[in-house]
Design an enzyme around this catalytic site. Structure first.
Site, short mmCIF file in Angstrom:
data_model
loop_
_atom_site.label_atom_id
_atom_site.label_comp_id
_atom_site.label_asym_id
_atom_site.label_seq_id
_atom_site.Cartn_x
_atom_site.Cartn_y
_atom_site.Cartn_z
N ASP A 9 0.88 -1.16 0.00
CA ASP A 9 0.00 0.00 0.00
C ASP A 9 0.92 1.22 0.00
O ASP A 9 1.57 1.51 1.00
CB ASP A 9 -0.87 -0.03 1.28
CG ASP A 9 -1.63 1.27 1.51
OD1 ASP A 9 -1.68 2.10 0.59
OD2 ASP A 9 -2.17 1.43 2.62
N LYS A 70 2.59 11.32 -3.36
CA LYS A 70 1.59 10.59 -4.15
C LYS A 70 0.67 11.55 -4.92
O LYS A 70 0.21 11.22 -6.01
CB LYS A 70 0.76 9.71 -3.21
CG LYS A 70 -0.22 8.79 -3.90
CD LYS A 70 -0.78 7.84 -2.87
CE LYS A 70 -1.90 7.00 -3.43
NZ LYS A 70 -2.41 6.07 -2.42
N GLU A 147 -7.42 0.53 -4.41
CA GLU A 147 -7.41 0.41 -2.94
C GLU A 147 -8.72 -0.15 -2.36
O GLU A 147 -8.68 -1.04 -1.50
CB GLU A 147 -7.06 1.77 -2.31
CG GLU A 147 -5.59 2.12 -2.53
CD GLU A 147 -5.28 3.61 -2.41
OE1 GLU A 147 -6.16 4.38 -1.99
OE2 GLU A 147 -4.15 4.00 -2.73
N ASP A 169 -12.86 5.59 2.82
CA ASP A 169 -11.42 5.62 3.08
C ASP A 169 -10.97 7.05 3.39
O ASP A 169 -10.84 7.88 2.49
CB ASP A 169 -10.70 5.06 1.84
CG ASP A 169 -9.19 5.02 2.02
OD1 ASP A 169 -8.67 5.56 3.00
OD2 ASP A 169 -8.52 4.43 1.14
#
Ligand code: AMP
Length: 581
Positions: A9, A70, A147, A169
């Site tokens: 991850d 990211k 994800e 999330d």
């Protein structure tokens, strides 16, 4: 032996690496450190730093530290660090190389292949950049998965029945909500929506601003220009935020935050969870908009959802749990650590590709909710027998939760703590585990009713320790009881959850619970009198005046501050009922 494919991850704030070993997915780490902050830094003394050491240097040297790379994946952006111009892929590769070496150290062998996860909304360019980061780090990226798909795989959804899961999330810097559909063993993201500028960091900022104001009020010293002090303030805010996920208040403390004329200035303040929740209400509301949007995009209704999964460290905030439960009318699943679930799911995908068997994850959980009896004021009336849950069922153990409860009256100097396990909204409909009194209470603030901190510690041996502490004097009473504990597989929990999904559990009024006050003990005889009184009122045959005075007397009984008052008022009620009946 089949080849090892690790699951990674690669998160905005944190990253993790996992594998499936003997059928069970697990995280790999150095000692207890299993989560690696997605931070890369360069220091003149120590050279390149990745993970925790890099994060630690952020407060000292924010300019030579790169966070949240990211967000820039797939862009042309360049970052100058350590005298070099680096592309986002190269910065990410530092993190991936770190994870690769953590896995190699833990397993004692070389790791060449990985499954990587990306947000469902990532474009092709962003996915490509992620793959390149893997290649730069010396990893063959055998698959990139979304994800939310990884979260569903970790929970073993779709093993038995078709499911429609909402995956909420909330990480450090981003928020994503997706609908994941599982039909005939195929897992697919049906719709996805999010806010790439909403995450735990925003909650930290709110709290840091609040702390900055408190600091200013105390010292008349602005911190605005001081980048290092602001970074420390943010860190203190994040620590307080995390603390408040389990406790009702936290310290905002940072020594030597600034200096004036050679005198050190400290931050030393307290914040209540209720204040923090009020501050962050707007942020949470934005996530509700996204949930509505994702359902709209998929042309689905709330009723079509069969599961709700909580992912991302920030989903540990109790307000998130509550918000999502209210929205979906389903108890959210959070048994797998929300900051580990994506990496574990990626490892499951890796094992499937490698042809390894995967078992359902087993977790030690509280099979019943645990709480105490409270009362609350609603529309001017006292409602007794409310069940205030401190630990929700299916919470992984060990766990500690603490809440503040208020006595009903300023003069009430003792309360009874009745500890129950079960799911009914009425406390008395659950199983009473034990009860005890805490006496000689004093108001924490003048004019306020006395208050107690009630703390539940549930350990791995199934012992529940309940501690009640007078917030003013610190006086403490405690008991230990054996509560039911069990080891269940996630699919068993999911089955149980579905059986319960339309139970009266959701009728529990959380507002009432939050404002809950501990009721004085009402014995069975008094309760019977109250029931008789209510029956008379419901019949509607009493004259208005009679009805009003009966109601007032019943309220007085319920609100009696001491045992003596209660006895006296019950006598009076008995007489009045005798006459009226
Ligand atoms: P993730 O990117 O999923 O690792 O999430 C990181 C974010 O989760 C950070 O903003 C953390 O401050 C936040 N976080 C981690 N643990 C907790 C907690 N117990 N309560 C609230 N936020 C948390």
């Amino acid at each position: 032996m089949s080849e090892i494919i690790v699951g990674i991850d690669l998160g905005t704030t944190n990253s993790a690496v996992a594998i499936v070993q003997d059928g069970e997915p697990r995280l790999l780490g150095r000692g207890d450190e299993k989560i690696v902050p997605s931070v890369v830094a360069y220091s003149e003394q120590a050279g390149w730093l990745v993970g925790r050491p890099a994060l630690n240097q952020y407060t000292l040297d924010p300019d030579n530290t790169v966070r949240s790379i990211k967000r820039d994946m797939g862009s042309d952006k360049r970052v100058t660090l350590g005298g070099r111009e680096l592309r986002p892929q190269e910065i990410s590769a530092f993190i991936l190389r770190e994870l690769k070496s953590i896995a190699e150290e833990a397993l004692g062998e070389s790791i060449e292949k990985a499954v990587l996860t990306v947000p469902a909304y990532f474009t092709n360019a962003q996915r490509q950049a992620t793959k390149e980061a893997g290649a730069i780090a010396g990893l063959e990226v055998v698959r990139i998965i979304n994800e939310p798909t990884a979260a569903a795989l970790a929970y073993g959804l779709g093993d038995e029945e078709d499911q429609m899961a909402l995956v909420y999330d909330l990480g450090g810097g981003t928020f994503d909500v997706s609908l994941v559909e599982m039909t005939g063993g195929v897992v697919e993201v049906r719709a996805s929506h999010g806010d790439t500028r909403l995450g735990g960091d925003d909650f930290d900022m709110l709290l840091a601003e609040h702390a900055g104001k408190l600091f200013y009020k105390r010292h008349q010293f602005p911190l605005k220009e001081n980048r290092v002090a602001l970074a420390r303030l943010r860190h203190a805010a994040e620590m307080a935020k995390i603390h408040m996920s389990d406790y009702p208040e936290a310290d905002l403390r940072e020594e030597y935050l600034a200096e004036r004329d050679g005198t050190p200035l400290h931050l030393d303040a307290k914040v209540l969870r209720s204040e923090f929740e009020e501050m962050s209400d707007e942020l949470l509301k934005r996530t509700v908009e996204s949930m509505n949007k994702v359902l709209e995009d998929a042309e689905l209704e709330v009723d079509d959802l069969s599961q709700v999964l909580l992912v991302g460290g920030s989903s540990r905030m109790p307000a998130v749990w509550q918000l999502v439960e209210n929205f979906a009318q389903i108890e959210p699943a959070a048994e797998i650590n929300p900051d580990e679930v994506v990496a574990l799911g990626a490892a499951v995908q890796g094992a499937i590709i490698a042809g390894q068997p995967v078992d359902s994850i087993l977790v030690d959980v509280t099979p019943y909710s645990l709480g105490i009896e409270t009362a609350t004021f609603m529309a001017g009336q006292i409602i007794p027998d409310i069940y205030s849950v401190l630990i929700h069922r299916n919470t992984t153990i060990p766990v500690t939760k603490e809440e503040i409860f208020y006595a009903l009256h300023e003069k009430q100097d003792m309360v009874e703590i009745k500890v129950y396990q079960g799911e009914a909204a009425m406390a008395s409909a659950n199983t009473l585990l034990d009860d005890f009194f805490i006496k000689n209470l004093k108001p924490f603030k003048p004019g306020e009713a006395p208050s107690v901190n009630v703390r539940f510690d549930f350990d791995v041996n199934g012992m529940l320790n309940v501690t009640a502490t007078d917030r003013l004097t610190g006086n403490t009473e405690a008991i230990s009881v054996e509560a039911t504990q069990s080891t269940l597989s996630l699919s068993e929990i999911s089955e149980m959850r579905q059986q319960f999904s339309d139970a009266d559990y959701f009728e529990d009024d959380e507002d009432a619970v939050i404002e809950g006050a501990i009721a004085p003990e009402i014995d069975d005889e008094t309760q019977a009198l109250l029931t008789r009184g209510k029956a008379l009122l419901d019949e509607g045959k009493l004259a208005d005046k009679q009805a009003t005075s009966l109601k007032v007397l019943m309220e007085k009984v319920i609100a009696a501050a001491t045992q003596d008052d209660l006895d006296e008022l019950s006598e009076e009620l008995l007489d009045v009922l005798f006459d009226l009946e």
